[in-house]
Each structure stands twice: as structure tokens, then as C-alpha cells.
Design an enzyme around this catalytic site. Sequence first.
Site, mmCIF file in Angstrom:
data_model
loop_
_atom_site.group_PDB
_atom_site.id
_atom_site.type_symbol
_atom_site.label_atom_id
_atom_site.label_comp_id
_atom_site.label_asym_id
_atom_site.label_seq_id
_atom_site.Cartn_x
_atom_site.Cartn_y
_atom_site.Cartn_z
ATOM 1 N N HIS A 258 35.959 14.065 12.511
ATOM 2 C CA HIS A 258 36.992 14.777 11.754
ATOM 3 C C HIS A 258 36.718 16.250 11.484
ATOM 4 O O HIS A 258 37.469 17.089 11.952
ATOM 5 C CB HIS A 258 37.272 14.079 10.412
ATOM 6 C CG HIS A 258 37.950 12.758 10.541
ATOM 7 N ND1 HIS A 258 37.254 11.608 10.818
ATOM 8 C CD2 HIS A 258 39.239 12.403 10.443
ATOM 9 C CE1 HIS A 258 38.091 10.591 10.896
ATOM 10 N NE2 HIS A 258 39.310 11.050 10.666
ATOM 11 N N HIS A 442 45.797 15.093 5.423
ATOM 12 C CA HIS A 442 44.784 15.703 6.283
ATOM 13 C C HIS A 442 44.754 17.216 6.060
ATOM 14 O O HIS A 442 45.744 17.819 5.668
ATOM 15 C CB HIS A 442 45.063 15.403 7.763
ATOM 16 C CG HIS A 442 44.756 13.987 8.141
ATOM 17 N ND1 HIS A 442 45.549 12.935 7.768
ATOM 18 C CD2 HIS A 442 43.731 13.450 8.870
ATOM 19 C CE1 HIS A 442 45.028 11.806 8.239
ATOM 20 N NE2 HIS A 442 43.932 12.091 8.908
#
Length: 585
Positions: A258, A442
Site C-alpha cells: 500500500h 484510501h
Amino acid sequence: MKLSKVALLTALTICSTTALADGGGHRWAQGELGQVVNNPYGNAPQTAIIDLGGYKIDSATVKIHAKGDAGVPISYEVGKSSILNHDGIPLLGLYPDYNNTVEVSYTKNGKEITEEYKIFTPPVSVTGMRDGMQMNHPTVDSVTVAEGFEDRLYLVNHIVRTEGWDAMDWKDGMGSQTWDTHPTIFITDTAGDIRWTLDVSHFRDIRHLDKRGTMMGFQQMENGDLIFGQGQKIYRIDLMGQIVFEWSLPRGYIDYSHGIQLMDNGNYLVRAAKSNYLREDGQRVHTVRDHILEVDPTGKLVDVWDLNLILDNMRDAKLLGLDAGAVCLNVDADLAGETVKIEPDAPFGDIAGVGAGRNWVHVNSVEHDSRDDSIILSARHQGVVKISRDKEVVWILAPTDGWNDELAGKVLQPVNSDGSKIECSGNGICKDSDFDFTYSQHTAWLTGKTYNDNNGIGLTVFDNGDGRHHQQPPMVEMKYSRGVEYIINEDDMTVEQIWEYGKDRGYEWYSQITSNVSYEEDRDTMFMFSGNTYLLNRDRLTRAIINEVAYGTDEVNVELHVNSTVPGNAPYRSTIVDFDKAVAE
């Protein structure tokens, strides 16, 4: 004796012919320098270098001619350092499977030279195989390109499940052993043509732990390099495909995915996890996406944020509202629409659950706030959180449900533009207001903008919207995602929403997982990547949407559609890239 003389004369003739061809030993050179070297570092097939051939030049101008009337030409200036580093003129933006026309200008021995090259590069490779079927490369459709945005280039971090996902059965496996996908990394122009790809075969090998994992977190540095990670490795490469560094995670830490970011001090923030973590109950587990590492440029560990000790790893308010069909890249369309079930004594591993050893926080971005040397995290299963260098929570952007007494006092109060409080329920429903929190979000990234006499900072978040208000809607088509900007006032502990995009587009812009949004100062836009629309629809191919929207508005300057070739694929992120940065110096 006579035969030996003949052989010697023949050899001398061949050598003389080669040397006389251009005076530098490059018989087959197209221009007045050396030969063209395709894919010089073996990692970027749509690149090439015009070798200097022993000559000296200080700079060059390159133009990659467009393919057809609808194509986009690419032009850039090459500086002395780039020429020295590559011992030639670097060429970026070549079309795959095409005989490119490249115009190059430079000065050699006081003479100004402009010449044309023909350079063929190979086609893009097949993404992979699955269940015996070929999985072709994603395609890109150009929908909207406003004047002045034609030259934009976007890197797409596409992810697909292929053979190899379950290629190894690891006992007590860590994430990079089992959470493994095949990456397809490419750069598209605004016409939808691919202009760069990464040959991932040099980075991946499903038979080896150090080369497994999911390739994620691509960002371009100021000098044009790309940083990213995969499982147990962190990489920095230049756009020509040359590896700047490659290092493993520090011993005892596992499973990068990520997020990675370069700090002002030259170190890197890396989202990882801990192996053999000792829980309070005496059990040792591998944790899941809950540690932030500060690592120096040589790969040595400088500092650690253990979120199990900073946040509440038993809070489940957000988790209980998630769609069980997709928790990050763990996608199962058979569970679509069902809510996640949390069992306190559930098995350890990469599952939605509470406590160390389960996916309780799921950090998917990390941002360094250089103003006070703190970090801002997008914690998908908790909220957006700011944490100080001394490991104290500064503030939390999330609904109030579920926080323990200590952390409840850190939750920001929503306000209107006049500073008046907005009343919101514990699950985030705000009365008579357009304000909303983010859900399964996100990329919580600072915009660099300040407001209210510098008392407020701008923060962008991609609000995916799954589990909005800690529940699932009656129909999946009622879901929506947003790009959103907030003003955080840390003195008053308030948050104001000043912009959103995507809500009015509804389900067709909805991305269950992944995605990103960022403010782009060079064009004063919000750049957004809604990464996986129609992810859980069996009858639709997944589509990602690239948008640039004029700041503070819903005026679309760019819209591109990135089309997967099989259902269920989930592109991760996109980022704007600039070839000029890579070669200007």
C-alpha cells in the site's frame, strides 16, 4: 603461409571498414552518434538510449512523434547529468509494437545537428494466465481531454489474480506469501496509448518469498525516480528502468504493501507488519498492516509506530459495516452485500477482525506532516488518524461510535464554514448538512494548502464509501464514492468539508476498494483514480476511471477509462508522471 596472410588481410579489411563507417566504430548507427540501445537496463521495454559513440554532448532535445492523427507527441529536454549517467540520450515514451519516429537535436563539435531515428519496440506482454486462459493487457479509452491537458501522462498500478496466487502452500504464512498478485504497471497518455511499461519478471518469482507479494505504492520523486514496494522488498528505479536501490524490510518486519513516502529528512515511511509479535495474552502472531517504519536510504530501521499500542485494536464499529465481498484485495463476489462477521476468537491471519494478528486497522496510506514531524494515516478499518513522533494520537477523523474513553477525546468535531457545530450521530449521519465522514477510505494526503489564517490545513481523502454510516444499503446500486477535501483545524479540533466529487455520479463511479485522490499544484486540479467500478458485478468488466477536476469544482478536465479484460480485477492506484523530471538535469 599464404593462407595466413590472406586471413590477416581479410581481418584488417573488416576492421577498417567498420571503423571508417562513422569514425567511431558504430557501423550501424542511424545518426552521427552511436547505435540505438533498446531497453538498456532490461526493465522498461518502451525505452531506448542513443549511445554517444564516444562523442561529447552536453544536452539534447527529444521529440517522440505521435502515432496517427489522434496520437500525442512527447517532447522533452535532456540535461547534462542524464546524458552522463546513461552515456547517451535517453528516450522515453516510445509506443509498443510500433516503428517510432524520433527527432533528436544536439550540438556536436560546435555543429548543431537535428536528425530522425526509426526505433521499434516490442508489444506489451500478456498480463498472465488464469485457469488456462490468456489475460490480456488492460486497454484505455479517452473520454474527455480539455485544452492544455493533452500532455498529461498517468502511471497505472493494475493488479490481477493469475496462476501463482495459490502456487505455494506456506504453513503459518505471512501476507506476501499468500497475498500475492500479478502486477501490470504502465503509463498511458491522454489518447489512451501506452507509452511505458515495467517488465515485472525481473522483480517477481512466485517460488521465492523475497519476490512474492503485491507490487504497490508507486510515487514519482522530484528527480523523476519511482519508489514502490512488493512484499518483503522496497525499490527505487528511474524511468529508464535502472534500479537505484533494492532493499529488504528490516529483520523482524514483514509484508510491505500500500504505502511508502519519502520524508523531508531523506528517510522513507513504509507501511509494514511485525512477525512473531507477542500479544498481551502470550500468543505470538504475524500482525497485519499495523506498523509504520521509518527507514533510512540504506534500508536501516530508524523508528517504528506500533499501532496496536497507539490505537484500540479491539474497536469494530467500522468493521461491522463492511461488505464481506471485498475487504481490500480479498475479493469474493459470492459474499457481495453481506456484512463482515467479527468473531473475537477467529483464527489469526489476513481476515477482517479485531486484535493483533488480524486485519483490524488496514493502513493503506502514510503521509509525513513536516510542520510538526507527525504522520497522517488512512486506516481503512478505523478512520483517518494523525499521530505524533512520540506516538500520541493528535486527532481522529471518523464517526464517534466505538472509541474508548482516551481516544474519544481526539475525534474531530464537524463544523460549517462559519464555525458552527454540525450535529452527527455516532455512526456519522449528520443532520441538515452535506458533511460526511469517510468509509473504507484510501489516501489521506495533505494538499499543501492552508486556510483560516493558516490555522487550517487541507487534506484530501478518497472516500470509497463501503460501510457508509456503518451499514450496508438495501441495494448495492445505492453506494457511491467521493473525492473529498477537508480543512483540519488542530487548535480547535474541528473539521470542515469544503469540496467533494463523485457523489452525484453514483454507482457508476463507485469503487469498493483501492483508489486515490491528490491535489496537483501544477494545473490546480484534483486528480482522482476511482480504481474498480463494477468490481463485484459478475456481468461487467471492472473499469477504473482517471479524472482531473478543476480545483474546487466538478469541471472535468480529463477522463480516461482503464478497462480490465476479465471480471473481478482491481486496479490499485494511478499517479501523474512527468518525463521531464527524469531527464531534465
